[in-house]
Write an enzyme that holds these catalytic residues in place. Structure first.
Site, PDB file in Angstrom:
ATOM      1  N   HIS A 214     -11.035  -5.628   8.684  1.00  0.00           N
ATOM      2  CA  HIS A 214     -11.881  -5.474   7.498  1.00  0.00           C
ATOM      3  C   HIS A 214     -13.131  -4.640   7.791  1.00  0.00           C
ATOM      4  CE1 HIS A 214      -9.357  -8.853   6.338  1.00  0.00           C
ATOM      5  NE2 HIS A 214      -9.758  -8.730   5.088  1.00  0.00           N
TER       6      HIS A 214
ATOM      7  N   GLU B 109       0.807  -1.215   0.000  1.00  0.00           N
ATOM      8  CA  GLU B 109       0.000   0.000   0.000  1.00  0.00           C
ATOM      9  C   GLU B 109       0.839   1.263   0.000  1.00  0.00           C
ATOM     10  OE1 GLU B 109      -0.516  -2.655   1.834  1.00  0.00           O
ATOM     11  OE2 GLU B 109      -2.455  -3.370   1.117  1.00  0.00           O
TER      12      GLU B 109
HETATM   13  C1  TPP Z   1      -1.603  -5.008   4.194  1.00  0.00           C
HETATM   14  C2  TPP Z   1      -2.642  -5.829   3.521  1.00  0.00           C
HETATM   15  N1  TPP Z   1      -3.053  -5.477   2.296  1.00  0.00           N
HETATM   16  C3  TPP Z   1      -3.998  -6.197   1.665  1.00  0.00           C
HETATM   17  C4  TPP Z   1      -4.551  -7.289   2.267  1.00  0.00           C
HETATM   18  C5  TPP Z   1      -5.646  -8.067   1.558  1.00  0.00           C
HETATM   19  N2  TPP Z   1      -5.134  -9.402   1.173  1.00  0.00           N
HETATM   20  C6  TPP Z   1      -5.372 -10.474   1.937  1.00  0.00           C
HETATM   21  S1  TPP Z   1      -4.583 -11.834   1.363  1.00  0.00           S
HETATM   22  C7  TPP Z   1      -3.928 -10.983   0.065  1.00  0.00           C
HETATM   23  C8  TPP Z   1      -3.025 -11.700  -0.887  1.00  0.00           C
HETATM   24  C9  TPP Z   1      -1.891 -12.376  -0.191  1.00  0.00           C
HETATM   25  O1  TPP Z   1      -1.125 -13.090  -1.099  1.00  0.00           O
HETATM   26  P1  TPP Z   1       0.122 -13.947  -0.635  1.00  0.00           P
HETATM   27  O2  TPP Z   1       1.036 -13.130   0.189  1.00  0.00           O
HETATM   28  O3  TPP Z   1       0.685 -14.570  -1.856  1.00  0.00           O
HETATM   29  O4  TPP Z   1      -0.491 -15.058   0.340  1.00  0.00           O
HETATM   30  P2  TPP Z   1      -1.573 -16.188  -0.009  1.00  0.00           P
HETATM   31  O5  TPP Z   1      -2.903 -15.606   0.323  1.00  0.00           O
HETATM   32  O6  TPP Z   1      -1.429 -16.562  -1.429  1.00  0.00           O
HETATM   33  O7  TPP Z   1      -1.277 -17.323   0.926  1.00  0.00           O
HETATM   34  C10 TPP Z   1      -4.339  -9.648   0.085  1.00  0.00           C
HETATM   35  C11 TPP Z   1      -3.987  -8.648  -0.920  1.00  0.00           C
HETATM   36  C12 TPP Z   1      -4.099  -7.619   3.559  1.00  0.00           C
HETATM   37  N3  TPP Z   1      -4.602  -8.672   4.226  1.00  0.00           N
HETATM   38  N4  TPP Z   1      -3.142  -6.884   4.161  1.00  0.00           N
END
Ligand code: TPP
Ligand code: MG
Lengths: 326, 363
Positions: free
Chosen positions: A129, A60
């Site tokens: 959230h 972000e």
């Molecule tokens: C700081 C932040 N930004 C956005 C989100 C929303 N979000 C939740 S999971 C995710 C993707 C995460 O991807 P990854 O790190 O590859 O982990 P995975 O879910 O694939 O295990 C996002 C953008 C969040 N939880 N925290």
């Protein structure tokens, strides 16, 4: 006239803004193919391409920081923060740079950046959230802070935010994304300037001040109060910074009783500013202190308890009743 | 940039593998593992049981008993392999998807459900299990893990820390700062990145131009890619990295190359952004199937054993369901608990006011 959900209304507003000005960009996590987790940017990447609707890396601070750079180069970026709780990694860029750079340049720099933030609770989500972080940003000079509450405003306000030469923090009430209403997308005659409040229901006994998700709840409370013979006026503030003081004061002087409603904690919340201002300006017109209904001074609770945390009809009407006890 | 249509499934990039998708044991010059038949069967049991826990949780969500669930489907080997490499003294910092690691740390699966059911934000005592709470804000926990490791270092303890995160998380400032801290302070930590190819709808190439494990060299510590669907390789590689950390050799980045076989969470619809053929290709690399094949080929297990694990899984699923439904709802005044360590005037006032307000409805 079209019937649009609030989410679709923003989508149509974004589309219009992108058609009107080729410098307008959208950037954020999952805004492309997915169309955002709330589908607000649905279909825009397909129509405007990956250079204008940008799926960014997951960071972000990076989203807002690079948006500032793009703005310095003449673009008008619209950043999507996926959920309210995830704006905080970007807080440094928003507060130390976005808000202050224009002033630092003695006006030479304009930063027409919009930061869209789905906000508030009521959707049964997990931690981070359901936050209402508006006060952090209204407390920061240099930012315009607005909150839409219904599809028509969402449609017009997002376009006005994009046209603004100041940075705008744009709050979207996520639990209202699926609510529908008529929106006139053919003309702009009906648009209310995005820094003005709207009296959304006329009344004579008590003024309810709200913005974003709580406007609908206040309108419901006003309907319920009418059955008990009380006439509530409801004002949708729409813009929190700047604030439309004339409209607020006019109503406060008329009714003499004011209740402020927001989801954010009452303590040091935006309502504190309203209460203080109204007291300063309308002291001799008031029949009761300005009361505030909002979240508790705790972190947002697990979703099984959110109905207790969030202001509802009963809590609003209880405060309305209390304004008659002074 | 061109993208392999199977997203790495067909042409595995450079990685440590000890067990092929067909269940053949292969040699690697740097890593080996010597497990008793009992230990191999135990790993198989772990994999099957955590998949069953996950399946039950998905079903519970579908039936409205959980608000949301983040499935680990496909990532069982990465989590069990790394989780079983930990000693009791080691400390783990998970994301929201580490149900398999939680299993290895003896966290009762029902306690994982509280957060997703909306009855609490956590549900276990991190110190009791040396397994920190789930962290939803992407990447934050990596810094906590490094700080914890710096504490271990100062205590002179024979322990290490492991930080879990995803491919998407590698873009966050916090994660990059955690690499720098770990490197500069030579912290006893293993960074365990499960590259499941997706961050919600964003494919890996939205986060990086080079394989993730190679990022480590820029920060000054070793990085290694392991077949994340090979429980032997994940165990061997993590064990070695943890040993190095405990012996004062500092951090290691492990990239477990795997695949998120399900949706991001139960609210996600992957058909909007990825093609079905990807999943088909990765199904051939299923972590459980390959271990099953290995067990049979080497006559380490018979059908009776598989059946007994299956039966245990069914019982576990049924038990989890029953206890999920029995989980008590929190009371409204619980909102005011644990905000501060001691008494706090404002919280006490709001609690009393709200209690009186609720009583007003009863009378
Ligand atoms: C700081 C932040 N930004 C956005 C989100 C929303 N979000 C939740 S999971 C995710 C993707 C995460 O991807 P990854 O790190 O590859 O982990 P995975 O879910 O694939 O295990 C996002 C953008 C969040 N939880 N925290
Ligand atoms: Mg991922």
């Amino acid at each position: 006239m079209s019937i649009l959900t609030l989410s679709k209304a923003i989508n149509e507003g974004l589309r219009k803004a992108m058609e009107d000005d080729p410098k307008v960009l959208i950037m954020g996590e999952d805004v492309g193919k997915l169309g955002g987790v709330f589908r607000v940017t649905d279909g825009l990447q397909k129509d405007f391409g990956e250079d204008r609707v940008i799926d960014t890396p997951l960071a972000e601070s990076g989203i807002v920081g690079t948006a500032i750079g793009l703005a310095l180069r003449g673009y008008r970026p619209i950043c999507e923060i996926q959920f309210d709780g995830f704006v905080f990694p970007a807080a440094d860029q928003i507060i130390t740079q976005l808000a202050k750079m224009p002033l630092r340049s003695l006006g030479a720099i304009k930063l027409p950046v919009v930061v869209r933030i789905p906000c508030g609770g009521g959707i049964g989500a997990v931690e981070h959230h359901s936050e209402s972080p508006e006060a952090y940003f209204t407390h920061t000079g240099g930012l315009r802070v607005v909150a839409c509450s219904n599809p028509a405003d969402a449609y017009s306000m997002i376009q006005q935010a994009v046209r603004s030469d100041d940075p705008v923090i744009f709050f979207e009430p996520k639990r209202r994304y699926w609510e529908k209403a008529e929106v006139d997308t053919a003309s702009t005659d009906w648009w209310t300037p995005f820094d003005e409040a709207s009296v959304v229901r006329q009344g004579t006994d008590v003024t309810l001040l709200a913005y974003g998700p709580m406007v609908k709840t206040c309108l419901e409370a006003a309907t319920a109060a009418q059955d008990e013979g009380r006439s509530l006026e409801v004002i949708d503030l729409r813009s929190l910074n700047p604030l439309d003081f004339p409209k607020v004061m006019e109503s406060a002087r008329k009714t003499g009783r004011v209740v402020v409603v927001h989801e954010a904690p009452v303590y040091n919340g935006f309502g504190a500013e309203l209460a203080a201002r109204i007291t300063e300006s309308c002291f001799y017109h008031l029949e009761s202190p300005v009361l505030r209904v909002g979240g508790f001074s705790t972190p947002y609770p697990p979703s099984k308890l959110e109905d207790h945390y969030l202001p509802d009809l009963d809590r609003i009407l209880e405060a309305v009743d209390r304004t008659f006890t002074y | 940039m061109t993208v392999d249509a199977s997203r790495g499934a067909d042409a595995p990039p450079e990685l440590v593998q000890l067990l092929t998708p067909e269940g053949e044991r292969v040699e690697h010059p740097d890593y080996d593992i010597d497990l008793t038949p009992e230990e191999v069967r135990s790993l198989y049991r772990d994999l099957v049981l955590v998949r069953r826990v996950d399946l039950e949780a998905v079903a519970l969500q579908r039936q409205g008993e959980l608000g949301i669930w983040a499935s680990l489907l496909g990532q069982e080997a990465a989590q069990i392999g790394s989780g079983r490499a930990l000693t009791d003294a080691d400390m783990a910092f998970p994301t929201y998807r580490e149900h398999g690691v939680a299993w290895c740390r003896d966290v009762d699966p029902v306690n994982l459900l509280g957060l997703f059911r909306g009855v609490n934000h956590g549900g276990w005592d991190p110190a009791e299990h040396n397994f920190h709470l789930y962290t939803i804000v992407i990447g934050s926990q990596t810094l906590h893990a490094v700080g914890y490791a710096m504490g271990i270092q100062r205590d002179g303890a024979n322990a290490a820390t492991i930080a879990y995160f995803g491919d998407g998380a590698t873009s966050q400032g916090d994660v990059n700062e955690s690499f720098i801290w770990a490197s500069v302070f030579n912290a006893p930590i293993v960074f365990f990145c499960q590259n499941n190819q997706w961050a919600i709808s964003e494919p890996l190439e939205k986060q990086t131009r080079i394989p993730l494990y190679r990022r480590a060299s820029g920060f000054g510590f070793p990085g290694i890619r392991v077949d994340g669907n090979d429980v032997f390789a994940c165990l061997a590689v993590t064990r070695q990295a943890l040993r190095n950390a405990r012996e004062g050799q500092g951090p290691t980045l492990i990239e477990a190359f795997t695949y998120r076989m399900g949706a991001h969470t139960t609210t996600d619809d992957p058909t909007r952004y990825r093609v079905a053929s990807e999943l088909e290709a990765w199904k051939l690399k299923d972590p459980i199937e390959r271990l099953k094949a290995y067990l049979f080929k080497n006559e380490l297990a018979d059908q009776a054993f598989l059946d007994s694990v299956e039966a245990e899984a069914e019982d576990l699923g049924a038990d989890l369901r029953r206890r999920c439904l029995e989980m008590p709802d929190p009371g409204p005044l619980d909102i005011f608990d644990h905000v501060y360590t001691g008494s706090h005037a404002l919280i006490a006032e709001e609690r009393a006011q709200y209690a009186a307000y609720l009583e007003g409805f009863e009378s």
